[in-house]
Write an enzyme that holds these catalytic residues in place. Structure first.
Site, PDB file in Angstrom:
ATOM      1  N   CYS A 170       0.854  -1.192   0.000  1.00  0.00           N
ATOM      2  CA  CYS A 170       0.000   0.000   0.000  1.00  0.00           C
ATOM      3  C   CYS A 170       0.883   1.233   0.000  1.00  0.00           C
ATOM      4  CB  CYS A 170      -0.918   0.005   1.221  1.00  0.00           C
ATOM      5  SG  CYS A 170      -1.933   1.495   1.348  1.00  0.00           S
ATOM      6  N   GLN A 282      -5.130   9.817  15.268  1.00  0.00           N
ATOM      7  CA  GLN A 282      -4.916  10.409  13.949  1.00  0.00           C
ATOM      8  C   GLN A 282      -3.879   9.581  13.192  1.00  0.00           C
ATOM      9  OE1 GLN A 282      -6.710  12.653  12.673  1.00  0.00           O
ATOM     10  NE2 GLN A 282      -7.546  13.916  14.316  1.00  0.00           N
ATOM     11  N   GLU A 332     -14.976  13.562  26.915  1.00  0.00           N
ATOM     12  CA  GLU A 332     -15.027  12.554  25.857  1.00  0.00           C
ATOM     13  C   GLU A 332     -16.217  11.628  26.100  1.00  0.00           C
ATOM     14  OE1 GLU A 332     -14.778  10.043  22.921  1.00  0.00           O
ATOM     15  OE2 GLU A 332     -13.474  11.808  22.968  1.00  0.00           O
ATOM     16  N   ASP A 379     -13.065  18.980  18.554  1.00  0.00           N
ATOM     17  CA  ASP A 379     -12.526  18.046  17.553  1.00  0.00           C
ATOM     18  C   ASP A 379     -13.512  16.891  17.382  1.00  0.00           C
ATOM     19  OD1 ASP A 379     -10.933  16.656  15.787  1.00  0.00           O
ATOM     20  OD2 ASP A 379      -9.539  15.927  17.308  1.00  0.00           O
ATOM     21  N   CYS A 405     -13.358  17.119  10.479  1.00  0.00           N
ATOM     22  CA  CYS A 405     -13.085  16.107   9.460  1.00  0.00           C
ATOM     23  C   CYS A 405     -14.217  16.030   8.447  1.00  0.00           C
ATOM     24  CB  CYS A 405     -12.847  14.736  10.105  1.00  0.00           C
ATOM     25  SG  CYS A 405     -14.230  14.126  11.084  1.00  0.00           S
TER      26      CYS A 405
END
Length: 449
Positions: A170, A282, A332, A379, A405
């Site tokens: 890859c 990430q 979170e 985020d 994102c």
């Protein structure tokens, strides 16, 4: 009144016919956009300024979709994809476009979406960019066991399909991990339990290379010995994940992957973050460091300030913010990641940092630990932070850094912030996933005085 039969156009004939299209731009998903009989036509694989031959595959009232058959007049930005799996693998859908062209498109698409759906025009900053190839430090490969040949293949999912495309390398995966795919396929085919293996996760961490093999039943001693020998030969940490989600090191010990932040800052000691395979991290290490650095620069954390980090994960932003002196509250929604974040804070000796588990769609403003908030970092996942912004209006932080994102949810949430008296000061692309259409961004909002 007499009713006369009127034949409908033969839609199947229209769909099967090959036609010529002039492409004038890309949509934010990377598909070429053309006009045909008053409709917008989306053509994946086509580029702006190209004339292409395509076949209509879907007709809707206001738009249509088509399959690219042939490029008649190529764009100057068109390049030959380097990956031999490009046509079948569902991963890198913009490999046919130059890297510079990809970034120009993504930056323009981001600005366009923000202007169109949020009415926001920010001070655009240079995009955060890095290597175009071998940038992923983590990937999950699916397994495919052929009952006829009794062979197991490793690969990625095909585009819009559950079909597994076998691969042996890859080009966007970190080179050491890419080089392990073929040897791993050979190894797994030697195991007695190969028909009961799930996915294979590969991780390139700062403390070594890791592999996680999902198993649906226990492996026998011979299989375990083969895995241990492979791990020693290739200098990789291998662990197994069972049906209960528990991890077991093949050599009897379990080592977790670690990465560092702030290790490139002369005025700060690094922070180390440990993470559990399966939890979010990430995947682009180079861009993640640049992204964290930009957030720190924009927020400029100072001792005495209280900064709220929502969707904080295991502390990717929280720990660096606290390291620079601010009091940080991280919230979170995943309990396991809250535990990991607390362990990371303790391991780094940070006492000005607390983590809480919370429902981020609920009103957290009345929680006893919340108090006054000076600055905010968001985020969220692709769905955005719309629910959170409903109660954050009570907090009125001076600055908001939004890491996104998904430009669509960023635009929607930006409109809420603008309505609440914030001004978009900075907006920039984060090219986290070169060779793909994915657009990530960072925006800075400041409360108008």
């Amino acid at each position: 009144m007499a009713q006369f039969f009127k034949a409908k156009p033969n839609s199947s004939k229209q769909l099967s016919a090959k036609q010529s299209f002039s492409v004038h731009q890309l949509d934010h998903l990377g598909a070429g956009i053309a006009q045909h009989q008053g409709k917008v036509v989306f053509i994946p694989g086509a580029l702006p300024s190209e004339t292409v031959q395509a076949q209509l595959t879907e007709q809707k009232k206001n738009y249509a979709r088509a399959k690219l058959i042939k490029v008649e007049t190529p764009s100057a930005e068109r390049v030959t994809p380097l990956c031999p799996h490009y046509q079948s693998c569902g991963g890198c859908d913009l490999q046919h476009m130059s890297l510079a062209g990809q970034r120009e498109h993504k930056s323009a698409a981001l600005v366009d979406i923000m202007a169109k759906f949020a009415g926001a025009e920010g001070n655009s900053v240079p995009a955060l960019t890095g290597e175009g190839w071998h940038y992923r430090r983590r990937a999950r490969l699916a397994t495919l066991f052929d009952k006829n040949t009794k062979q197991l293949s490793l690969g990625f999912r095909a585009s819009s399909s559950n079909q597994v495309v076998p691969i042996d390398s890859c080009l966007v995966l970190a080179k050491p991990l890419s080089d392990l795919i073929a040897p791993f396929a050979k190894l797994l085919n030697q195991l007695a339990a190969k028909s009961s293996l799930g996915h294979l996760e590969l991780i390139d961490a700062d403390n070594g290379h890791f592999a996680v093999i999902r198993i649906t039943k226990s492996l026998n001693d011979k299989d375990m010995a083969k895995l241990a020998q492979f791990a020693e030969q290739h200098q990789i940490h291998i662990c197994l994940q069972d049906n209960n989600g528990e991890f077991h090191g093949v050599n009897g010990t379990l080592l977790l992957p670690v990465y560092q932040l702030l290790d490139d800052k002369a005025d700060a000691t690094p922070v180390s973050l440990t993470f559990t395979p399966g939890n979010f991290v990430q995947v682009n290490a180079q861009i993640n460091k640049a992204m964290v650095a930009q957030a720190l620069d924009w927020l400029a954390p100072q001792p005495g300030e209280r900064i709220l980090d929502l969707f904080c994960g295991m502390g990717n932003f929280s720990l660096p913010l606290a390291k620079l002196g601010a009091e940080v509250i991280g919230v979170e929604g995943v309990p396991e990641m809250v535990s990991q974040a607390r362990e990371n804070a303790a391991a780094n000796g940070l006492s000005n940092l607390t983590f809480y588990h919370g429902d981020l769609s609920a009103d957290l403003s009345c929680e006893p630990w919340m108090g006054k908030i000076d600055k905010l970092l968001l985020d969220p996942a692709r769905a955005g932070a719309f629910e959170s912004l409903q109660w954050l209006k009570k907090m009125k932080p001076r600055q908001v850094v939004y890491v996104s994102c998904n430009p669509a949810s960023l635009a929607r949430d930006s409109a809420v912030l603008l309505e609440r008296g914030y001004k978009l000061q900075k907006l920039g692309l984060i090219d986290m996933f070169p060779q793909t259409h994915h657009i990530e961004a960072m925006a800075l909002f400041e409360l108008a005085k």
